[in-house]
Design an enzyme around this catalytic site. Structure first.
Site, PDB file in Angstrom:
ATOM      1  N   GLY A 146       0.795  -1.226   0.000  1.00  0.00           N
ATOM      2  CA  GLY A 146       0.000   0.000   0.000  1.00  0.00           C
ATOM      3  C   GLY A 146       0.823   1.269   0.000  1.00  0.00           C
ATOM      4  CB  SER A 200      11.727  -3.722  25.519  1.00  0.00           C
ATOM      5  OG  SER A 200      10.873  -3.576  24.403  1.00  0.00           O
ATOM      6  CE1 TYR A 241      19.503  -4.541   8.244  1.00  0.00           C
ATOM      7  CE2 TYR A 241      19.864  -2.550   6.957  1.00  0.00           C
ATOM      8  CZ  TYR A 241      19.042  -3.342   7.730  1.00  0.00           C
ATOM      9  OH  TYR A 241      17.756  -2.956   8.008  1.00  0.00           O
ATOM     10  CE  LYS A 265      14.201  -6.547   5.586  1.00  0.00           C
ATOM     11  NZ  LYS A 265      13.091  -6.625   4.616  1.00  0.00           N
TER      12      LYS A 265
HETATM   13  C1  HXC Z   1      12.993   2.477  20.137  1.00  0.00           C
HETATM   14  C2  HXC Z   1      10.944   1.529  19.626  1.00  0.00           C
HETATM   15  C3  HXC Z   1      10.822   2.371  18.488  1.00  0.00           C
HETATM   16  C4  HXC Z   1      11.881   3.298  18.221  1.00  0.00           C
HETATM   17  C5  HXC Z   1       9.073   1.087  18.591  1.00  0.00           C
HETATM   18  N1  HXC Z   1       9.857   0.758  19.636  1.00  0.00           N
HETATM   19  N2  HXC Z   1       9.641   2.060  17.857  1.00  0.00           N
HETATM   20  N3  HXC Z   1      12.015   1.579  20.424  1.00  0.00           N
HETATM   21  N4  HXC Z   1      12.949   3.301  19.065  1.00  0.00           N
HETATM   22  N5  HXC Z   1      11.837   4.116  17.162  1.00  0.00           N
HETATM   23  C6  HXC Z   1       9.550  -0.233  20.658  1.00  0.00           C
HETATM   24  C7  HXC Z   1       8.374   0.235  21.490  1.00  0.00           C
HETATM   25  O1  HXC Z   1       8.816   1.070  22.558  1.00  0.00           O
HETATM   26  C8  HXC Z   1       7.795  -1.087  21.996  1.00  0.00           C
HETATM   27  O2  HXC Z   1       8.505  -1.597  23.111  1.00  0.00           O
HETATM   28  C9  HXC Z   1       8.056  -2.037  20.856  1.00  0.00           C
HETATM   29  O3  HXC Z   1       9.112  -1.457  20.058  1.00  0.00           O
HETATM   30  C10 HXC Z   1       6.842  -2.233  19.990  1.00  0.00           C
HETATM   31  O4  HXC Z   1       6.438  -0.962  19.521  1.00  0.00           O
HETATM   32  P1  HXC Z   1       4.978  -0.693  18.929  1.00  0.00           P
HETATM   33  O5  HXC Z   1       4.928   0.674  18.386  1.00  0.00           O
HETATM   34  O6  HXC Z   1       3.964  -1.097  19.945  1.00  0.00           O
HETATM   35  O7  HXC Z   1       4.923  -1.804  17.795  1.00  0.00           O
HETATM   36  P2  HXC Z   1       4.067  -1.852  16.511  1.00  0.00           P
HETATM   37  O8  HXC Z   1       2.914  -0.893  16.557  1.00  0.00           O
HETATM   38  O9  HXC Z   1       3.781  -3.271  16.307  1.00  0.00           O
HETATM   39  O10 HXC Z   1       5.072  -1.324  15.387  1.00  0.00           O
HETATM   40  C11 HXC Z   1       6.026  -2.130  14.793  1.00  0.00           C
HETATM   41  C12 HXC Z   1       7.261  -1.313  14.421  1.00  0.00           C
HETATM   42  C13 HXC Z   1       6.853  -0.064  13.617  1.00  0.00           C
HETATM   43  C14 HXC Z   1       8.218  -2.194  13.654  1.00  0.00           C
HETATM   44  C15 HXC Z   1       7.918  -0.867  15.735  1.00  0.00           C
HETATM   45  O11 HXC Z   1       7.982   0.751  13.367  1.00  0.00           O
HETATM   46  C16 HXC Z   1       6.198  -0.405  12.331  1.00  0.00           C
HETATM   47  O12 HXC Z   1       5.003  -0.751  12.324  1.00  0.00           O
HETATM   48  N6  HXC Z   1       6.910  -0.377  11.196  1.00  0.00           N
HETATM   49  C17 HXC Z   1       6.377  -0.781   9.905  1.00  0.00           C
HETATM   50  C18 HXC Z   1       6.934   0.024   8.796  1.00  0.00           C
HETATM   51  C19 HXC Z   1       8.451   0.092   8.778  1.00  0.00           C
HETATM   52  O13 HXC Z   1       9.091  -0.096   9.800  1.00  0.00           O
HETATM   53  N7  HXC Z   1       9.028   0.461   7.651  1.00  0.00           N
HETATM   54  C20 HXC Z   1      10.463   0.583   7.555  1.00  0.00           C
HETATM   55  C21 HXC Z   1      10.993  -0.644   6.948  1.00  0.00           C
HETATM   56  S1  HXC Z   1      12.639  -0.310   6.477  1.00  0.00           S
HETATM   57  P3  HXC Z   1       7.999  -1.382  24.625  1.00  0.00           P
HETATM   58  O14 HXC Z   1       8.900  -2.254  25.437  1.00  0.00           O
HETATM   59  O15 HXC Z   1       8.191   0.099  24.903  1.00  0.00           O
HETATM   60  O16 HXC Z   1       6.573  -1.794  24.671  1.00  0.00           O
HETATM   61  C22 HXC Z   1      13.452  -1.726   6.549  1.00  0.00           C
HETATM   62  C23 HXC Z   1      14.952  -1.660   6.401  1.00  0.00           C
HETATM   63  C24 HXC Z   1      15.378  -2.309   5.264  1.00  0.00           C
HETATM   64  O17 HXC Z   1      12.923  -2.755   6.739  1.00  0.00           O
HETATM   65  C25 HXC Z   1      15.047  -1.474   4.111  1.00  0.00           C
HETATM   66  C26 HXC Z   1      15.628  -1.976   2.878  1.00  0.00           C
HETATM   67  C27 HXC Z   1      15.064  -1.264   1.725  1.00  0.00           C
END
Ligand code: HXC
Length: 276
Positions: A18, A102, A144, A159
């Site tokens: 999306g 965590s 990486y 990965k």
């Molecule tokens: C530190 C963090 C954090 C941050 C989340 N956490 N973000 N800690 N720094 N920036 C911690 C939270 O405190 C929590 O722990 C736990 O992670 C879960 O966080 P939630 O927000 O409740 O999780 P959730 O809503 O499930 O979100 C998942 C996510 C989020 C991965 C954390 O970022 C997400 O939905 N991402 C999807 C899109 C994405 O990341 N795109 C980038 C991909 S790039 P505690 O202990 O406090 O509860 C990629 C790299 C390779 O993959 C790219 C190659 C091209």
């Protein structure tokens, strides 16, 4: 091979389709005649994305961390008609000092990147094998995954697991008509990744400058490679990980690449000093 009908008759599922790179790949597949299925967590985002693509697009909202939800989603997709290609694009990542993570933070990333990718790949594979249909899986990994990287530990671990899955199943399922490959992209900034990985815009500039090509990748360049990777005309490629990073990882690896800091003038001065 890049004819307008290159992907006609191919039904392709893009996870995380999306937005960002997933949407860029989905658009390219659709432009080459594929029929698309987009999966993501948010229904509204999927609807907006589907509206921008030509042809009819199936959308399925599903969080791939939930194995039961993945099975239900695949049943729904197969009821419509079986897939030909799965693109594992959905990922989760953020930059943080590893000692601060965590267990929930570790699980949040590994749940999507490693477990979710395994659930959906095995789910598609089982269906293809049961029906005796050929299948094709393209996974988006990272450079990486091979080298490791600090500050994104769960992503690097996850990965690396996806690369291991790709190579393992390429051999195990290759003889039964299923091939698996991966793309390892370098820096392709997208809205979702940038805010999580480079909170300070100055860091992006450092990243851009250290790339041998002095620029970021264009999502269209990734999409072009993805089209090639999934096309039936590329059917002998199996178990491969293709790097697309402008030479970034090699820049970091070559021992004497730090000499890039020298200008031509510096080299001339050094040569004159030597001669003298
Ligand atoms: C530190 C963090 C954090 C941050 C989340 N956490 N973000 N800690 N720094 N920036 C911690 C939270 O405190 C929590 O722990 C736990 O992670 C879960 O966080 P939630 O927000 O409740 O999780 P959730 O809503 O499930 O979100 C998942 C996510 C989020 C991965 C954390 O970022 C997400 O939905 N991402 C999807 C899109 C994405 O990341 N795109 C980038 C991909 S790039 P505690 O202990 O406090 O509860 C990629 C790299 C390779 O993959 C790219 C190659 C091209």
């Amino acid at each position: 091979m890049f004819q307008p009908n290159l992907l006609e008759g191919q039904r392709i599922l893009v996870t995380g389709g999306g937005s960002g790179l997933g949407f860029a790949m989905a658009s390219a597949f659709a432009n080459f005649g594929a029929s698309l299925c987009l999966m993501g967590r948010r229904q509204q985002k999927l609807e907006e994305a589907a509206a921008q693509l030509p042809g009819s697009v199936q959308i399925v909202s599903c969080d791939i961390r939930d194995a039961e939800a993945v099975e239900k989603a695949l049943d729904q997709i197969w009821q419509d008609s079986p897939l030909d290609v799965l693109v594992n694009n959905a990922a989760g990542n953020f930059a943080a000092p590893s000692e601060s993570l965590s267990h929930r933070a570790v699980d949040a990333v590994l749940g999507t990147v490693l477990h979710g990718t395994a659930y959906i790949t095995l789910g598609c594979g089982r269906r293809w094998l049961a029906q005796g249909r050929p299948g094709n899986v393209l996974s988006i990994v990272t450079t990486y995954a091979s080298t490791g990287s600090g500050w994104v530990l769960p992503s690097a671990m996850g990965k690396a697991g996806v690369v291991a899955m790709t190579r393992s199943l390429a051999v195990e399922w290759g003889g039964r008509g299923i091939r698996l490959n991966a793309i390892a992209p370098g820096p392709f900034p997208t809205e979702g990744a940038t805010e999580r990985l480079a909170p300070d815009p100055r860091l992006l500039e450092v990243m851009r400058k250290q790339n041998p090509l002095q620029r970021f990748g264009d999502p269209a360049e990734l999409a072009n490679l993805a089209v090639f990777m999934v096309a039936p005309q590329n059917s002998y490629m199996n178990g491969e990980v293709v790097t697309l990073d402008g030479g970034e990882w090699l820049q970091g690896a070559g021992e004497f690449n730090f000499l890039r800091a020298l200008s031509l003038e510096d080299w001339q001065k050094a040569a004159s000093a030597r001669k003298a």
